[in-house]
Design an enzyme around this catalytic site. Structure first.
Site, PDB file in Angstrom:
ATOM      1  N   MET A   1       1.046  -1.162   0.380  1.00  8.35           N
ATOM      2  CA  MET A   1      -0.002   0.347   0.112  1.00  8.35           C
ATOM      3  C   MET A   1       0.831   0.799  -0.311  1.00  8.35           C
ATOM      4  O   MET A   1       2.039   1.597   0.856  1.00  8.35           O
ATOM      5  CB  MET A   1      -1.385  -0.240   1.160  1.00  8.35           C
ATOM      6  N   CYS A   2       0.832   2.670  -0.697  1.00  9.69           N
ATOM      7  CA  CYS A   2       1.332   3.338  -0.939  1.00  9.69           C
ATOM      8  C   CYS A   2       1.479   4.247   0.424  1.00  9.69           C
ATOM      9  O   CYS A   2       0.649   3.642   0.843  1.00  9.69           O
ATOM     10  CB  CYS A   2       0.798   3.998  -2.101  1.00  9.69           C
TER      11      CYS A   2
END
Length: 382
Positions: A1-2
């Site tokens: 997840m960025c």
């Protein structure tokens, strides 16, 4: 997840105060992320990007942002550290990437730019390969040819651009135009997913700016799950009180700085508010902050019906402050409600509201509104 971060202020800020110097800066989050929903890939090392606008208009430079991207891990890029020490900007987007779709390449690094617009995304469009053809068929040739990478995020930006009548215009957009385009983008992606029989939830924390206004969403296509984390902070100035430790100073009711981030940059509990799941945040040209609930088939007016909110960094690793520099009681928030709707997307029963009227006061520390329902409200920080 960025992880992503955006800053808008009346005065330009040195990029290092956002990217490298805070103990929990966006760069440090690339290897020390505390609030990721996906714990299988704890490192955001698949590239990074930072975009910024000039402090003063310059006809020779134009209105488009400057964007620097690289596939090297953000924590190990000396050019980024050097640039951050020498560049100031009143509007900054930053992003560190953990790949969920698309190869590790500069063309797949956020943010992206089209004309004066800049866009980034934290999350994923579920089973995007099942709707990719639909997405591409919906685009004009001009917008289709602007996509250089192969991520769901960049194609989502293309969908957003297709919702604007004149995406290449030289003048700033009205913030309401960007807001409506964002709502239609989310509705279209949901509609195509439903048509394809996709049941997995999409996480669509999108952010877009034209260099003047900013629109950002915290969204998941689920009634019961929490969206990827997103926090909000505002004040008069953002300063360091000892190496690595920052705080948002609230000298009066004036808001000169707004920061939105996947994870708080400071360990000060009073500095940050959690943006509710399925909410659209608008920062106007005058630094008014509006929060709109996204009312569609995934709208859940009861927070009890969703998974519990994750703890903030201030709770996980905090240093409480009692010096009164940031008094949360100084914040005044206004809720507004309206039930007008945008047209439904073809093939879908989804509609999203435009909200703007009937203000009522809200105490952000108590979490209760007088004369208005928080779940169907817009928030304006005075």
């Amino acid at each position: 997840m960025c992880r992503m971060l955006l800053y808008k202020g009346n005065q330009p800020i040195q990029l290092a105060h956002l990217l490298t110097k805070p103990a929990h800066s966006i760069i440090n989050q690339s290897f020390d992320s505390r609030l990721r929903l996906d714990t299988r890939r704890p490192i955001n090392g698949d590239g990074f990007g930072v975009g910024w606008y000039e402090s003063q208009p310059d006809p020779e430079l134009g209105a488009a942002p400057c964007i620097f991207t690289s596939v090297t891990p953000a924590w190990n890029n000396m050019n980024l550290i050097r640039l951050a020490e020498k560049i100031k900007s009143p509007l900054v987007f930053a992003h560190v990437r953990a790949s969920t779709a698309g190869s590790v390449s500069e063309s797949n690094c956020h943010p992206w730019q089209f004309g004066r617009l800049m866009f980034m995304h934290n999350g994923n469009v579920a089973d995007f390969h099942l709707i990719k053809r639909k997405v591409q068929e919906s685009l004009s040739d001009e917008i289709f040819l602007t996509v250089n990478g192969n991520t769901d995020s960049e194609w989502a930006f293309a969908v957003f651009l297709s919702q604007l009548k004149t995406p290449h215009q030289a003048e700033p957009f009205c913030h309401s135009v960007l807001k409506d385009a964002m709502l239609r983008t989310i509705a279209k992606l949901n509609a195509w997913g439903q048509e394809a029989g996709i049941t997995e939830a999409s996480m669509m924390n999108f952010a877009v700016t034209d260099g003047v206004s900013v629109v950002c969403s915290r969204y998941i296509s689920s009634k019961t799950l929490e969206a990827a984390s997103l926090y909000f902070s505002s004040g008069t100035r953002f300063e360091s009180y000892k190496p690595g430790h920052y705080r948002m100073i609230k000298a009066d009711k004036r808001e000169d700085i707004v920061v939105i981030a996947s994870e708080p940059l400071t360990f000060e509990k009073a500095d940050w508010l959690t943006i509710p799941t399925n909410t659209l945040v608008v920062i106007t040209s005058k630094l008014n902050v509006l929060m709109y609930p996204i009312v569609d088939e995934f709208h859940n007016p009861s927070p009890v019906g969703r998974a519990q909110e994750q703890s903030t960094v201030a709770v996980v690793k905090g240093e409480g402050r009692g010096d009164g520099a940031r008094d949360p009681h100084h914040r005044e928030v206004v809720f507004v409600e309206d039930h007008r709707s945008l047209p439904s997307v073809a093939g879908s029963h989804t509609s999203t509201p435009v909200l703007n009227s009937h203000p009522a006061r809200f105490d952000s520390t108590a979490g209760a509104a007088a004369g208005s329902s928080a779940e169907t409200a817009s928030v304006m920080v005075a």
